[in-house]
Design a protein around this motif. Structure first.
Motif, PDB file in Angstrom:
ATOM      1  N   THR A 158      26.256   9.592   3.369  1.00  0.00           N
ATOM      2  CA  THR A 158      27.032   9.286   4.093  1.00  0.00           C
ATOM      3  C   THR A 158      26.155  10.203   5.274  1.00  0.00           C
ATOM      4  OG1 THR A 158      28.611   9.750   2.659  1.00  0.00           O
ATOM      5  CG2 THR A 158      29.516  10.175   4.827  1.00  0.00           C
ATOM      6  N   SER A 159      25.944   8.781   6.264  1.00  0.00           N
ATOM      7  CA  SER A 159      25.766   9.001   7.974  1.00  0.00           C
ATOM      8  C   SER A 159      26.654   9.494   8.485  1.00  0.00           C
ATOM      9  CB  SER A 159      24.521   8.101   8.118  1.00  0.00           C
ATOM     10  OG  SER A 159      24.136   7.984   9.151  1.00  0.00           O
ATOM     11  N   VAL A 160      26.853  10.429   9.638  1.00  0.00           N
ATOM     12  CA  VAL A 160      27.985  10.636  10.024  1.00  0.00           C
ATOM     13  C   VAL A 160      27.131  10.283  11.828  1.00  0.00           C
ATOM     14  CG1 VAL A 160      29.387  12.787  10.775  1.00  0.00           C
ATOM     15  CG2 VAL A 160      28.503  12.593   8.582  1.00  0.00           C
ATOM     16  N   ASP A 161      28.341   9.681  12.291  1.00  0.00           N
ATOM     17  CA  ASP A 161      28.288   9.589  13.575  1.00  0.00           C
ATOM     18  C   ASP A 161      29.195   9.680  14.728  1.00  0.00           C
ATOM     19  OD1 ASP A 161      29.830   6.639  13.975  1.00  0.00           O
ATOM     20  OD2 ASP A 161      27.518   6.561  12.327  1.00  0.00           O
ATOM     21  N   LYS A 162      29.117   9.612  15.676  1.00  0.00           N
ATOM     22  CA  LYS A 162      30.125   8.917  16.550  1.00  0.00           C
ATOM     23  C   LYS A 162      30.549   7.670  17.580  1.00  0.00           C
ATOM     24  CE  LYS A 162      34.515  10.061  18.963  1.00  0.00           C
ATOM     25  NZ  LYS A 162      35.521  10.421  17.866  1.00  0.00           N
ATOM     26  N   ALA A 163      30.062   6.655  16.206  1.00  0.00           N
ATOM     27  CA  ALA A 163      29.253   5.392  17.354  1.00  0.00           C
ATOM     28  C   ALA A 163      30.652   4.453  17.991  1.00  0.00           C
ATOM     29  CB  ALA A 163      28.826   4.640  15.901  1.00  0.00           C
ATOM     30  N   TRP A 167      21.835   5.343  16.128  1.00  0.00           N
ATOM     31  CA  TRP A 167      22.105   6.471  15.504  1.00  0.00           C
ATOM     32  C   TRP A 167      22.235   5.295  13.911  1.00  0.00           C
ATOM     33  CZ3 TRP A 167      20.086  11.291  14.032  1.00  0.00           C
ATOM     34  CH2 TRP A 167      20.501  11.577  12.265  1.00  0.00           C
ATOM     35  N   LYS A 168      23.317   4.985  14.529  1.00  0.00           N
ATOM     36  CA  LYS A 168      24.268   4.054  13.378  1.00  0.00           C
ATOM     37  C   LYS A 168      23.252   2.596  12.767  1.00  0.00           C
ATOM     38  CE  LYS A 168      28.362   2.213  12.126  1.00  0.00           C
ATOM     39  NZ  LYS A 168      30.041   1.922  11.988  1.00  0.00           N
ATOM     40  N   ASP A 169      22.399   2.522  13.769  1.00  0.00           N
ATOM     41  CA  ASP A 169      21.745   1.281  13.587  1.00  0.00           C
ATOM     42  C   ASP A 169      20.544   1.327  12.896  1.00  0.00           C
ATOM     43  OD1 ASP A 169      24.718  -0.044  14.818  1.00  0.00           O
ATOM     44  OD2 ASP A 169      22.791  -0.065  16.778  1.00  0.00           O
ATOM     45  N   VAL A 170      19.266   3.171  13.862  1.00  0.00           N
ATOM     46  CA  VAL A 170      18.861   2.333  13.104  1.00  0.00           C
ATOM     47  C   VAL A 170      19.122   3.265  10.913  1.00  0.00           C
ATOM     48  CG1 VAL A 170      16.806   4.329  13.302  1.00  0.00           C
ATOM     49  CG2 VAL A 170      17.517   3.138  15.177  1.00  0.00           C
ATOM     50  N   VAL A 171      19.692   4.115  11.069  1.00  0.00           N
ATOM     51  CA  VAL A 171      20.003   4.379   9.909  1.00  0.00           C
ATOM     52  C   VAL A 171      19.699   3.277   8.869  1.00  0.00           C
ATOM     53  CG1 VAL A 171      21.030   6.274   7.911  1.00  0.00           C
ATOM     54  CG2 VAL A 171      20.341   7.337  10.238  1.00  0.00           C
ATOM     55  N   THR A 172      21.143   1.988   9.313  1.00  0.00           N
ATOM     56  CA  THR A 172      21.114   1.426   8.094  1.00  0.00           C
ATOM     57  C   THR A 172      19.708   0.756   8.285  1.00  0.00           C
ATOM     58  OG1 THR A 172      23.504   0.933   9.937  1.00  0.00           O
ATOM     59  CG2 THR A 172      22.729  -0.963   8.978  1.00  0.00           C
ATOM     60  N   LYS A 203      23.408   3.950  -2.227  1.00  0.00           N
ATOM     61  CA  LYS A 203      24.420   4.089  -1.280  1.00  0.00           C
ATOM     62  C   LYS A 203      24.609   4.914  -0.010  1.00  0.00           C
ATOM     63  CE  LYS A 203      29.604   2.475  -1.929  1.00  0.00           C
ATOM     64  NZ  LYS A 203      29.567   3.510  -0.435  1.00  0.00           N
ATOM     65  N   LEU A 204      24.875   3.908   1.054  1.00  0.00           N
ATOM     66  CA  LEU A 204      24.216   4.265   2.122  1.00  0.00           C
ATOM     67  C   LEU A 204      25.732   4.143   2.857  1.00  0.00           C
ATOM     68  CD1 LEU A 204      23.548   5.401   5.179  1.00  0.00           C
ATOM     69  CD2 LEU A 204      23.201   3.329   5.755  1.00  0.00           C
ATOM     70  N   ASP A 205      26.537   5.122   3.414  1.00  0.00           N
ATOM     71  CA  ASP A 205      28.131   4.843   3.765  1.00  0.00           C
ATOM     72  C   ASP A 205      28.086   5.633   5.741  1.00  0.00           C
ATOM     73  OD1 ASP A 205      29.492   7.123   3.273  1.00  0.00           O
ATOM     74  OD2 ASP A 205      29.869   6.291   1.367  1.00  0.00           O
ATOM     75  N   HIS A 206      29.172   5.297   6.272  1.00  0.00           N
ATOM     76  CA  HIS A 206      29.100   5.882   8.122  1.00  0.00           C
ATOM     77  C   HIS A 206      30.481   6.058   8.118  1.00  0.00           C
ATOM     78  CE1 HIS A 206      25.348   3.355   8.569  1.00  0.00           C
ATOM     79  NE2 HIS A 206      25.946   2.612   8.429  1.00  0.00           N
ATOM     80  N   MET A 207      30.523   7.318   8.604  1.00  0.00           N
ATOM     81  CA  MET A 207      31.853   7.806   8.710  1.00  0.00           C
ATOM     82  C   MET A 207      31.273   8.480  10.724  1.00  0.00           C
ATOM     83  SD  MET A 207      33.985  10.816   6.137  1.00  0.00           S
ATOM     84  CE  MET A 207      33.506  10.002   5.015  1.00  0.00           C
ATOM     85  N   TYR A 208      32.349   8.602  10.663  1.00  0.00           N
ATOM     86  CA  TYR A 208      32.711   9.004  12.069  1.00  0.00           C
ATOM     87  C   TYR A 208      32.564  10.905  11.929  1.00  0.00           C
ATOM     88  CZ  TYR A 208      33.994   4.449  14.148  1.00  0.00           C
ATOM     89  OH  TYR A 208      33.694   2.874  14.564  1.00  0.00           O
ATOM     90  N   VAL A 209      32.149  11.621  12.978  1.00  0.00           N
ATOM     91  CA  VAL A 209      31.984  12.944  12.469  1.00  0.00           C
ATOM     92  C   VAL A 209      34.342  13.552  12.948  1.00  0.00           C
ATOM     93  CG1 VAL A 209      32.603  13.068  15.560  1.00  0.00           C
ATOM     94  CG2 VAL A 209      31.154  14.929  13.565  1.00  0.00           C
TER      95      VAL A 209
END
Ligand code: IPM
Ligand code: MG
Length: 363
Positions: free
Chosen positions: A186-191, A200-205, A215-221
């Protein structure tokens, strides 16, 4: 193998002494050298990270670090405060990858402030980027506000920034760690608000495309902070930036009942690392012999595994820690009715005994 031992302030000396004791019974050849760091270094040498300490840390394969800080230094100019020592070590050694596991030990399930069923079996790995973000971004400072509704008023500012390579390398660390676990990140951001974290989110993706098995997912902090207390076991590997990682790792640590149990590792590109408990210097209990040394002892185990290539020795320490918990020994922070309260030294001695007993039984 050379280990720089930097006990620091507060309970740092007491807990590091126990970890050193444990390392010494493993029948491994280490060279250990101790140096001052933090407030005590400021008092003795006029700087929280003296040249000699930095040189020793750079030369060593690993740094075993206690904790720094005390209220009495809060009024010092920022550059002389104890925290600058740890930030300076991170920056100078390039320790960009911070591993903060949050594991709930079976016997300590009840110590959590959450319901036992929410935390029982919890095993999260927070991977925090450690040398970028608003912590180190320039420019920063104070000035007269150049614009806006309060133009001309005194203002302070910091700069949040990440370069592509910084995000890429921490993302690789996270995906590779996930491959050794349950293959989820889980990549945590504030995109939704910050340019830095959209990037951050674009590069991690992008990096994630090289790991189709993870499996990658994204979540706001803000949501991540909420989910951590709602259903913490939904997380496995969490990767995030320096500031969000600082905050979420404390939150995750507390889920396990005691921050006194949690080790951490900070690694650079050549696997040189700094190992420290996740908790701080706790000046309120310093010198009383009651601090929990297990986080530091477990940090020494991480050191053996990640920087010194001694996974077997690391296993021995970790299993000894489980043994002493099973024996019912508890320092004050994890004590509960029906268990035996012990001090720092007694806890260290019990870990040593658990290690040596096993050696004897085996041979
Ligand atoms: C941590 C600490 C440090 C940080 C402080 C002491 C500078 O809170 O390691 O989490 O903010 O990184
Ligand atoms: Mg912190």
């Amino acid at each position: 193998m050379k280990i720089a031992v930097l006990p620091g302030d507060g309970i740092g000396t007491e807990i590091v002494a126990e970890a050193v004791k444990v390392l010494q019974v493993l029948d491994l050849q280490f060279e250990m050298e101790t140096a001052d760091v933090g407030g005590v270094a400021y008092d003795r040498h006029g700087h929280p990270l003296p040249e000699a300490t930095l040189k020793l840390a750079k030369e060593a394969d690993a740094v075993l670090f206690g904790a720094v800080g005390d209220w009495k230094y809060d009024k010092l100019e920022r550059q002389f405060r104890p925290e600058q020592a740890i930030l300076g070590l991170r920056r100078n050694l390039g320790l960009f990858a911070n591993f903060r596991p949050a594991i709930c030990y079976e016997q300590l399930t009840h110590a959590s402030s959450l319901k036992p069923e929410l935390v029982s079996g919890l095993d999260i790995l927070i991977i925090r980027e450690l040398t970028g973000d608003i912590y180190f971004g320039q420019p920063r400072g104070r000035r007269a506000s150049p614009d806006g509704a309060f133009a001309g008023a005194e203002e302070a500012f910091d700069t949040m920034r990440y370069t592509r390579p910084e995000i890429e390398r921490i993302a690789h660390v996270a995906f590779q760690a996930a491959r050794k676990r349950s293959k989820r990140v889980t990549s945590v951001d504030k995109a939704n608000v910050l340019e830095t974290f959209q990037f951050w989110k674009d590069v991690v993706t992008e990096v994630g495309q090289q790991y189709p098995d993870v499996k990658l997912d994204h979540m706001y902090v803000d949501n991540a902070a909420m989910q951590l207390v709602k259903q913490p076991k939904a997380f496995d590997v969490v990767v995030t930036g320096n500031m969000f990682g600082d905050i979420l790792s404390d939150e995750a640590a507390m889920l396990t009942g005691s921050i006194g149990m949690l080790p951490s590792a900070s690694l650079n590109a050549s696997s040189q690392g700094l190992y420290e408990p996740s908790h701080g210097s706790a000046p309120d209990i310093a010198g009383k012999g009651i601090a929990n040394p297990l986080a530091t002892i477990l940090s020494a185990a991480m050191m053996l595994r990640f920087s010194l290539n001694q996974p077997h020795a690391a296993d021995r320490i970790e299993s000894a820690v489980k043994d002493v918990l099973a024996q019912g020994l508890r320092t004050a922070d994890i004590w509960s009715e029906g268990t035996r309260k012990v001090g720092t030294r007694e806890m260290g001695d019990a870990v040593v005994a658990a290690i040596t007993k096993k050696t004897i039984t085996k041979s």
